[in-house]
Scaffold this motif. Structure first.
Motif, PDB file in Angstrom:
ATOM      1  N   ALA A 171     -63.902  82.188 -61.107  1.00 36.92           N
ATOM      2  CA  ALA A 171     -63.444  83.196 -62.069  1.00 36.92           C
ATOM      3  C   ALA A 171     -64.575  84.113 -62.509  1.00 36.92           C
ATOM      4  O   ALA A 171     -64.404  85.335 -62.591  1.00 36.92           O
ATOM      5  CB  ALA A 171     -62.803  82.521 -63.278  1.00 36.92           C
ATOM      6  N   VAL A 172     -65.755  83.551 -62.783  1.00 38.53           N
ATOM      7  CA  VAL A 172     -66.862  84.415 -63.223  1.00 38.53           C
ATOM      8  C   VAL A 172     -67.372  85.271 -62.064  1.00 38.53           C
ATOM      9  O   VAL A 172     -67.823  86.403 -62.274  1.00 38.53           O
ATOM     10  CB  VAL A 172     -68.006  83.595 -63.863  1.00 38.53           C
ATOM     11  N   ARG A 173     -67.273  84.754 -60.838  1.00 33.65           N
ATOM     12  CA  ARG A 173     -67.621  85.593 -59.684  1.00 33.65           C
ATOM     13  C   ARG A 173     -66.639  86.759 -59.577  1.00 33.65           C
ATOM     14  O   ARG A 173     -67.039  87.911 -59.370  1.00 33.65           O
ATOM     15  CB  ARG A 173     -67.565  84.774 -58.386  1.00 33.65           C
ATOM     16  N   ALA A 174     -65.350  86.458 -59.697  1.00 34.21           N
ATOM     17  CA  ALA A 174     -64.329  87.509 -59.598  1.00 34.21           C
ATOM     18  C   ALA A 174     -64.447  88.516 -60.736  1.00 34.21           C
ATOM     19  O   ALA A 174     -64.091  89.687 -60.574  1.00 34.21           O
ATOM     20  CB  ALA A 174     -62.931  86.886 -59.614  1.00 34.21           C
ATOM     21  N   ALA A 175     -64.966  88.066 -61.866  1.00 31.94           N
ATOM     22  CA  ALA A 175     -65.144  88.967 -63.005  1.00 31.94           C
ATOM     23  C   ALA A 175     -66.394  89.826 -62.855  1.00 31.94           C
ATOM     24  O   ALA A 175     -66.682  90.655 -63.722  1.00 31.94           O
ATOM     25  CB  ALA A 175     -65.212  88.167 -64.303  1.00 31.94           C
ATOM     26  N   GLY A 176     -67.156  89.641 -61.777  1.00 34.13           N
ATOM     27  CA  GLY A 176     -68.340  90.452 -61.540  1.00 34.13           C
ATOM     28  C   GLY A 176     -69.574  89.974 -62.258  1.00 34.13           C
ATOM     29  O   GLY A 176     -70.511  90.745 -62.479  1.00 34.13           O
ATOM     30  N   VAL A 177     -69.604  88.665 -62.638  1.00 35.94           N
ATOM     31  CA  VAL A 177     -70.780  88.128 -63.331  1.00 35.94           C
ATOM     32  C   VAL A 177     -71.246  86.858 -62.610  1.00 35.94           C
ATOM     33  O   VAL A 177     -71.223  85.763 -63.172  1.00 35.94           O
ATOM     34  CB  VAL A 177     -70.458  87.813 -64.819  1.00 35.94           C
TER      35      VAL A 177
END
Length: 422
Positions: free
Chosen positions: A263-269
């Motif tokens: 999820a944090v990868r998909a959120a760009g972080v």
């Protein structure tokens, strides 16, 4: 001629946990590895009905927490539902609850230890899991106060990691928010199975009740600590689930092995991924710490009544903990952590935990108004909810869980028959 047992055999546990420490122990039990791992299988089972499953699990958990709190005030002793079932329903039901708890939660301990290993050193997950069990058994051995302080630090780090995940998912600038259609394509059976899987992540508030002999002013502390810990956990879980679903959507969530990291990868972080890994490992350690604590206390209570070897009823004269029970539990968990896998351990544990809480609710039903009986709907919903969720679990979990419960009942009957003939 009566015999006075030494304090090592019949000693009382020291009461020194207040509301804050009791809540922290509950949070350490609930806000654990479950939230880092349970979202994916729940999404597989319930699809977009995952949030409905979370709500259903929370309702059942609330009923269980309320029943447990009322019973804990009436019976502020170590053992939790083992004691409640014995006192309210009879010796057999107390034994069955204790059996389900000890067996199910021992498997859960192994699952938490393996979660630690898979995040810390995936290629050596089993040795790391065994090392974690040994270390935390040693912490529990030297006293529950040290356990409470360590749990407090773990909970703080895990909450910070989860807050970072939620913030990244809701504010990430490069992530496209997924379409979220809550429950429209979810089958009822899938929602129930998702609820059963997510309930695993809630099942920690009873750890407060199993510490009944170590809580200051239990009539005041326990009823406050249990619902407070549950409420905080529900808010945290709901925020995380909504944030992850908004970013990934149920289909993508169902196909990831590390949902919060994805999820944090998909959120760009992506820079938050290491924090999520550390948070997951610490969360599993926090759960393992509290689980060993709770299982050893129920083992102590059952050993006092000779449902388990009486030697396990000893209380250490210096540290005032059930040291033999803790060492025995630690040894069994270490063996399981070295030989089993996470999926099997979690499925097996869930059935036993739900059976345990079904007995708790049935026990609360028998309370009188003068004894603090909750509204009748609470234990009724709790009992029915536990049974429904237990049998909605995957077939293998139901089969093995039921087989072990039946085996425990058979052992009880055999022991009683032998005692009667003697």
């Amino acid at each position: 001629m009566g015999t006075t047992l030494p304090s090592d055999e019949a000693g009382e546990l020291r009461r020194h946990l207040g509301v804050f420490d009791a809540v922290v122990i509950g949070l350490g039990s609930m806000i654990g590895a479950g939230i880092f791992a349970a979202l994916t299988p729940a999404a597989v089972a319930g699809g977009s009905g995952l949030l409905l499953g979370l709500a259903l699990a929370a309702v059942v958990a609330y009923c269980n927490a309320t029943s447990s709190a009322r019973l804990a005030v009436r019976y502020p002793q170590s053992g939790g539902t083992y004691v409640y079932g014995r006192e309210r329903l009879g010796d057999f039901w107390g034994y069955l609850a204790g059996w389900g708890f000890v067996v199910g939660k021992t498997a859960s301990c192994a699952a938490m230890a393996l979660t630690v290993g898979s995040y810390v050193w995936p290629r050596q997950a089993h040795p790391v899991a065994v090392a974690a069990v040994v270390a935390l058994t040693a912490v529990n051995y030297v006293g529950v106060r040290k356990s409470a302080w360590l749990t407090r630090g773990i909970v703080a780090v895990v909450l910070a990691a989860l807050a970072a995940v939620v913030t990244a998912c809701l504010t990430g600038g490069t992530a496209a928010v997924a379409h979220l259609d809550i429950g429209s394509d979810a089958a009822f059976g899938g929602v129930l199975q998702a609820a059963g899987l997510l309930f695993f992540a809630f099942a920690g508030y009873a750890r407060i009740a199993t510490l009944g002999e170590e809580v200051r002013d239990p009539k005041r502390t326990i009823p406050r600590a249990i619902p407070l810990a549950l409420g905080i956990t529900l808010v945290v879980y709901a925020a995380v689930a909504v944030a992850v679903l908004l970013v990934l959507g149920p289909a993508r969530l169902a196909h990831t092995t590390a949902p919060l990291a994805e999820a944090v990868r998909a959120a760009g972080v992506p820079s938050l991924v290491p924090l999520v890994r550390v948070g997951a490992a610490l969360a599993a350690l926090g759960s393992l710490l509290a689980l060993i604590l709770g299982v050893s206390r129920t083992t102590l209570a059952m050993a006092r009544d000779r449902h388990l070897p009486h030697a396990l009823a000893a209380v250490h004269p210096r540290f005032q903990v059930p040291h033999r029970a803790e060492l025995a539990v630690g040894a069994v968990v270490a063996i399981l952590a070295a030989t089993t896998d996470v999926r099997g351990a979690i499925g097996f544990s869930s059935f036993g935990v739900l059976a345990y809480y079904a007995v708790a609710n049935a026990s609360a039903w028998t309370l009188t108004p003068a004894e603090g009986r909750p509204a009748r709907i609470v234990p009724l919903l709790g009992t029915a909810g536990c049974l429904v969720l237990a049998f909605a679990l995957p077939f293998a979990s139901v089969l093995w869980g039921a087989a072990v419960i039946v085996a425990g009942a058979a052992a009880y009957g055999l022991r009683r028959a032998v005692a009667h003939r003697a």
